[in-house]
Every structure is written in C-alpha cells, then in structure tokens.
Motif scaffolding. Structure first.
Motif, PDB file in Angstrom:
ATOM      1  N   ASP A  69      -2.908   6.198  15.202  1.00 15.12           N
ATOM      2  CA  ASP A  69      -1.471   5.444  15.326  1.00 15.12           C
ATOM      3  C   ASP A  69      -0.369   6.177  14.762  1.00 15.12           C
ATOM      4  N   ASP A  70       0.623   6.457  15.239  1.00 15.05           N
ATOM      5  CA  ASP A  70       1.796   7.157  14.597  1.00 15.05           C
ATOM      6  C   ASP A  70       3.088   6.089  14.410  1.00 15.05           C
ATOM      7  N   TYR A  71       2.771   5.002  14.879  1.00 15.78           N
ATOM      8  CA  TYR A  71       3.772   3.958  14.899  1.00 15.78           C
ATOM      9  C   TYR A  71       3.486   2.706  14.847  1.00 15.78           C
ATOM     10  N   LEU A  72       4.085   2.177  13.926  1.00 16.44           N
ATOM     11  CA  LEU A  72       3.676   0.823  13.710  1.00 16.44           C
ATOM     12  C   LEU A  72       3.466  -0.201  14.621  1.00 16.44           C
ATOM     13  N   PRO A  73       4.365  -0.346  15.661  1.00 13.76           N
ATOM     14  CA  PRO A  73       3.913  -1.199  16.938  1.00 13.76           C
ATOM     15  C   PRO A  73       2.757  -0.840  17.783  1.00 13.76           C
ATOM     16  N   PHE A  74       2.383   0.482  17.718  1.00 11.37           N
ATOM     17  CA  PHE A  74       1.239   0.993  18.346  1.00 11.37           C
ATOM     18  C   PHE A  74      -0.183   0.446  17.629  1.00 11.37           C
ATOM     19  N   CYS A  75      -0.112  -0.140  16.389  1.00 15.73           N
ATOM     20  CA  CYS A  75      -1.138  -0.595  15.631  1.00 15.73           C
ATOM     21  C   CYS A  75      -1.354  -2.077  16.186  1.00 15.73           C
ATOM     22  N   ALA A  76      -2.604  -2.574  16.115  1.00 18.73           N
ATOM     23  CA  ALA A  76      -3.232  -3.823  16.300  1.00 18.73           C
ATOM     24  C   ALA A  76      -2.340  -4.817  15.508  1.00 18.73           C
ATOM     25  N   TYR A  77      -1.904  -5.860  15.605  1.00 17.41           N
ATOM     26  CA  TYR A  77      -1.403  -7.000  14.662  1.00 17.41           C
ATOM     27  C   TYR A  77      -0.956  -8.299  15.047  1.00 17.41           C
ATOM     28  N   ASN A  78      -0.845  -9.256  14.323  1.00 11.86           N
ATOM     29  CA  ASN A  78      -0.681 -10.675  15.046  1.00 11.86           C
ATOM     30  C   ASN A  78       0.921 -10.713  14.486  1.00 11.86           C
ATOM     31  N   THR A  79       1.583 -11.403  15.490  1.00 14.00           N
ATOM     32  CA  THR A  79       2.999 -11.823  15.315  1.00 14.00           C
ATOM     33  C   THR A  79       3.027 -13.256  14.478  1.00 14.00           C
ATOM     34  N   ARG A  80       2.005 -14.026  14.918  1.00 10.83           N
ATOM     35  CA  ARG A  80       1.939 -15.221  13.794  1.00 10.83           C
ATOM     36  C   ARG A  80       1.356 -14.662  12.627  1.00 10.83           C
ATOM     37  N   HIS A  81       1.829 -15.682  11.530  1.00 14.05           N
ATOM     38  CA  HIS A  81       1.393 -14.945  10.137  1.00 14.05           C
ATOM     39  C   HIS A  81       1.151 -16.220   9.455  1.00 14.05           C
ATOM     40  N   ASN A  82       0.554 -16.048   8.378  1.00 15.00           N
ATOM     41  CA  ASN A  82       0.048 -17.160   7.291  1.00 15.00           C
ATOM     42  C   ASN A  82       0.550 -16.686   5.860  1.00 15.00           C
ATOM     43  N   CYS A  83       1.555 -15.865   6.050  1.00 16.91           N
ATOM     44  CA  CYS A  83       1.848 -15.239   4.710  1.00 16.91           C
ATOM     45  C   CYS A  83       3.531 -15.951   4.223  1.00 16.91           C
ATOM     46  N   ASP A  84       3.784 -15.544   3.147  1.00 25.20           N
ATOM     47  CA  ASP A  84       5.121 -15.686   2.472  1.00 25.20           C
ATOM     48  C   ASP A  84       5.564 -14.564   1.937  1.00 25.20           C
ATOM     49  N   HIS A  85       6.703 -14.531   1.377  1.00 25.74           N
ATOM     50  CA  HIS A  85       7.494 -13.207   1.078  1.00 25.74           C
ATOM     51  C   HIS A  85       6.819 -12.684  -0.031  1.00 25.74           C
ATOM     52  N   ALA A  86       6.003 -13.551  -0.680  1.00 29.51           N
ATOM     53  CA  ALA A  86       5.302 -12.762  -2.091  1.00 29.51           C
ATOM     54  C   ALA A  86       4.003 -11.830  -1.715  1.00 29.51           C
ATOM     55  N   GLN A  87       3.713 -11.943  -0.255  1.00 32.98           N
ATOM     56  CA  GLN A  87       2.650 -11.217   0.165  1.00 32.98           C
ATOM     57  C   GLN A  87       3.454  -9.926   0.978  1.00 32.98           C
ATOM     58  N   ASP A  88       4.632  -9.687   1.057  1.00 32.05           N
ATOM     59  CA  ASP A  88       5.110  -8.634   1.617  1.00 32.05           C
ATOM     60  C   ASP A  88       4.375  -7.161   0.897  1.00 32.05           C
ATOM     61  N   VAL A  89       4.093  -6.270   1.868  1.00 29.19           N
ATOM     62  CA  VAL A  89       3.529  -5.039   1.223  1.00 29.19           C
ATOM     63  C   VAL A  89       4.571  -4.024   1.071  1.00 29.19           C
ATOM     64  N   ALA A  90       4.300  -3.335   0.130  1.00 25.99           N
ATOM     65  CA  ALA A  90       5.383  -2.137  -0.430  1.00 25.99           C
ATOM     66  C   ALA A  90       4.540  -0.892  -0.258  1.00 25.99           C
ATOM     67  N   ILE A  91       5.219   0.190   0.387  1.00 28.35           N
ATOM     68  CA  ILE A  91       4.306   1.402   0.450  1.00 28.35           C
ATOM     69  C   ILE A  91       5.141   2.707  -0.307  1.00 28.35           C
ATOM     70  N   GLN A  92       4.599   3.606  -0.543  1.00 27.31           N
ATOM     71  CA  GLN A  92       5.298   4.778  -0.843  1.00 27.31           C
ATOM     72  C   GLN A  92       4.782   6.032  -0.185  1.00 27.31           C
ATOM     73  N   CYS A  93       5.797   6.666   0.447  1.00 25.38           N
ATOM     74  CA  CYS A  93       5.661   7.854   1.410  1.00 25.38           C
ATOM     75  C   CYS A  93       6.275   9.143   0.509  1.00 25.38           C
ATOM     76  N   THR A  94       5.368  10.143   0.177  1.00 19.65           N
ATOM     77  CA  THR A  94       5.655  11.225  -0.419  1.00 19.65           C
ATOM     78  C   THR A  94       5.478  12.507   0.277  1.00 19.65           C
ATOM     79  N   THR A  95       6.504  13.388   0.327  1.00 25.36           N
ATOM     80  CA  THR A  95       6.191  14.746   0.919  1.00 25.36           C
ATOM     81  C   THR A  95       6.025  15.626  -0.088  1.00 25.36           C
TER      82      THR A  95
END
Length: 95
Positions: A69-95
């Motif tokens: 998968d090269d693009y987030l929308p190509f990945c499997a995921y649910n649009t309905r969630h059981n989350c709040d913003h305390a569970q928002d993911v953070a990533i770091q991309c380093t080149t």
C-alpha cells in the motif's frame, strides 16, 4: 492531519492497531519515496483543536495497510470509530 479530499476539513487517524506498515503508507502518501524514507510511529498526537466548537473528524480507525500500500485510502480501514482524539496517531517520516 489527513483529509479524504482537497475540500474536506482536516481530520485525524485513530491509533488503534496502527503499525509500521501503516506509518510507511502514510509517509508515502505525504510524498516521500518508499525506498528513501524511514517511517516510525511516535505515539499519540494529542490533537489540539484551534476551536472546541468544531472538532476535527476522525476519518480512519483500525487501519490495516500492507507492504504494497502506497496511499492511505488504499489500505483497509473503518470509517466508523470507537476513538477520541487522545488516541490520534502521530508518525515521523525521515529521509
């Protein structure tokens, strides 16, 4: 922050089951070259809204990207969630 299209408001991705393949797909989605980026999940973003009157949407939960998968929308995921913003993911991309 992510958004499903150029006119949608910025939103977030829930960190439930978010792993290294998901982080790599996110980095490639943001314009990094797959072979030249190191992607890492660095924890929860603790998203803070500019205003509490219009909270940002959580667009994706239970993201399940594969190595192909090269693009987030190509990945499997649910649009309905059981989350709040305390569970928002953070990533770091380093080149």
């Amino acid at each position: 922050e992510v958004r499903p299209n150029a006119t949608a408001p910025w939103g977030t991705v829930c960190g439930d089951a978010f792993g290294s393949a998901d982080a790599l797909a996110a980095c490639v989605s943001f314009g990094h070259t797959r072979n030249n980026v190191q992607a890492a999940v660095i924890g929860n973003a603790r998203y803070r809204l500019a205003t509490t009157q219009h909270p940002a949407p959580i667009y994706m939960d239970d993201l399940a990207c594969t190595a192909a998968d090269d693009y987030l929308p190509f990945c499997a995921y649910n649009t309905r969630h059981n989350c709040d913003h305390a569970q928002d993911v953070a990533i770091q991309c380093t080149t």
